[in-house]
Design a protein around this motif. Structure first.
Motif, PDB file in Angstrom:
ATOM      1  N   GLN A   1       0.851  -1.191   0.000  1.00  0.00           N
ATOM      2  CA  GLN A   1       0.000   0.000   0.000  1.00  0.00           C
ATOM      3  C   GLN A   1       0.886   1.241   0.000  1.00  0.00           C
ATOM      4  OE1 GLN A   1      -2.699  -0.828   3.348  1.00  0.00           O
ATOM      5  NE2 GLN A   1      -4.330  -0.781   1.836  1.00  0.00           N
ATOM      6  N   ALA A   2       2.172   1.045  -0.277  1.00  0.00           N
ATOM      7  CA  ALA A   2       3.131   2.146  -0.231  1.00  0.00           C
ATOM      8  C   ALA A   2       3.337   2.791  -1.596  1.00  0.00           C
ATOM      9  CB  ALA A   2       4.467   1.639   0.313  1.00  0.00           C
ATOM     10  N   GLY A   3       2.391   2.660  -2.495  1.00  0.00           N
ATOM     11  CA  GLY A   3       2.548   3.199  -3.838  1.00  0.00           C
ATOM     12  C   GLY A   3       3.016   2.120  -4.795  1.00  0.00           C
ATOM     13  N   GLU A   4       3.120   2.492  -6.056  1.00  0.00           N
ATOM     14  CA  GLU A   4       3.513   1.540  -7.097  1.00  0.00           C
ATOM     15  C   GLU A   4       4.893   0.957  -6.827  1.00  0.00           C
ATOM     16  OE1 GLU A   4       4.908   2.131 -11.558  1.00  0.00           O
ATOM     17  OE2 GLU A   4       2.793   2.588 -11.276  1.00  0.00           O
ATOM     18  N   VAL A   5       5.018  -0.346  -7.009  1.00  0.00           N
ATOM     19  CA  VAL A   5       6.279  -1.051  -6.814  1.00  0.00           C
ATOM     20  C   VAL A   5       6.590  -1.813  -8.093  1.00  0.00           C
ATOM     21  CG1 VAL A   5       7.449  -2.901  -5.541  1.00  0.00           C
ATOM     22  CG2 VAL A   5       6.003  -1.265  -4.328  1.00  0.00           C
ATOM     23  N   THR A   6       7.842  -1.788  -8.517  1.00  0.00           N
ATOM     24  CA  THR A   6       8.280  -2.535  -9.687  1.00  0.00           C
ATOM     25  C   THR A   6       9.104  -3.726  -9.229  1.00  0.00           C
ATOM     26  OG1 THR A   6       8.350  -0.534 -11.038  1.00  0.00           O
ATOM     27  CG2 THR A   6       9.628  -2.419 -11.826  1.00  0.00           C
ATOM     28  N   VAL A   7       8.739  -4.913  -9.704  1.00  0.00           N
ATOM     29  CA  VAL A   7       9.492  -6.128  -9.433  1.00  0.00           C
ATOM     30  C   VAL A   7      10.175  -6.508 -10.743  1.00  0.00           C
ATOM     31  CG1 VAL A   7       9.391  -8.529  -8.686  1.00  0.00           C
ATOM     32  CG2 VAL A   7       7.822  -6.856  -7.702  1.00  0.00           C
ATOM     33  N   ASP A   8      11.495  -6.516 -10.762  1.00  0.00           N
ATOM     34  CA  ASP A   8      12.262  -6.776 -11.980  1.00  0.00           C
ATOM     35  C   ASP A   8      12.542  -8.270 -12.111  1.00  0.00           C
ATOM     36  OD1 ASP A   8      13.921  -6.830 -14.150  1.00  0.00           O
ATOM     37  OD2 ASP A   8      15.310  -5.321 -13.390  1.00  0.00           O
ATOM     38  N   ALA A   9      11.810  -8.925 -13.011  1.00  0.00           N
ATOM     39  CA  ALA A   9      11.976 -10.359 -13.238  1.00  0.00           C
ATOM     40  C   ALA A   9      12.724 -10.636 -14.533  1.00  0.00           C
ATOM     41  CB  ALA A   9      10.617 -11.045 -13.247  1.00  0.00           C
ATOM     42  N   THR A  10      13.355  -9.618 -15.107  1.00  0.00           N
ATOM     43  CA  THR A  10      14.094  -9.837 -16.349  1.00  0.00           C
ATOM     44  C   THR A  10      15.284 -10.744 -16.102  1.00  0.00           C
ATOM     45  OG1 THR A  10      15.390  -7.827 -16.013  1.00  0.00           O
ATOM     46  CG2 THR A  10      13.404  -7.626 -17.345  1.00  0.00           C
TER      47      THR A  10
ATOM     48  N   VAL B   1       4.116  -3.583 -10.712  1.00  0.00           N
ATOM     49  CA  VAL B   1       4.548  -3.721 -12.093  1.00  0.00           C
ATOM     50  C   VAL B   1       5.640  -4.781 -12.120  1.00  0.00           C
ATOM     51  CG1 VAL B   1       5.622  -2.570 -14.066  1.00  0.00           C
ATOM     52  CG2 VAL B   1       4.018  -1.322 -12.608  1.00  0.00           C
ATOM     53  N   THR B   2       5.459  -5.809 -12.944  1.00  0.00           N
ATOM     54  CA  THR B   2       6.439  -6.889 -13.051  1.00  0.00           C
ATOM     55  C   THR B   2       7.106  -6.806 -14.403  1.00  0.00           C
ATOM     56  OG1 THR B   2       5.044  -8.256 -11.636  1.00  0.00           O
ATOM     57  CG2 THR B   2       6.785  -9.371 -12.867  1.00  0.00           C
TER      58      THR B   2
END
Length: 82
Positions: free
Chosen positions: A22-31, A73-74
């Protein structure tokens, strides 16, 4: 507005239960991860707010209403043609 720093895939996989924020948009980098790792990651993320995004293209910005989990975002590698 600067984009948040990507979070580690393995941090999400080691977390207990479904992963969300709930801390704002988070990006998880699965590249660069194996397809099975990406599938395992998707199985751990809170499903309603996950956006898969190919590397190299900017995702559309959305706004959350603040009452539920923020968007995850993944980043994934583009699909391979066989």
């Amino acid at each position: 507005m600067p984009r948040p720093a990507p979070q580690a895939v393995w941090s999400a996989l080691r977390a207990p239960g479904l992963v969300w924020t709930q801390a704002g948009e988070v990006t998880v980098d699965a590249t660069g991860q194996d397809d099975l790792v990406v599938l395992a990651l998707l199985g751990r993320l809170y499903p309603e707010n996950v956006t898969l995004h190919p590397v190299g293209r900017s995702p559309a910005r959305t706004t959350a209403d603040g009452t539920g989990p923020s968007r995850l975002v993944t980043l994934v590698d583009p699909p391979q043609t066989h």
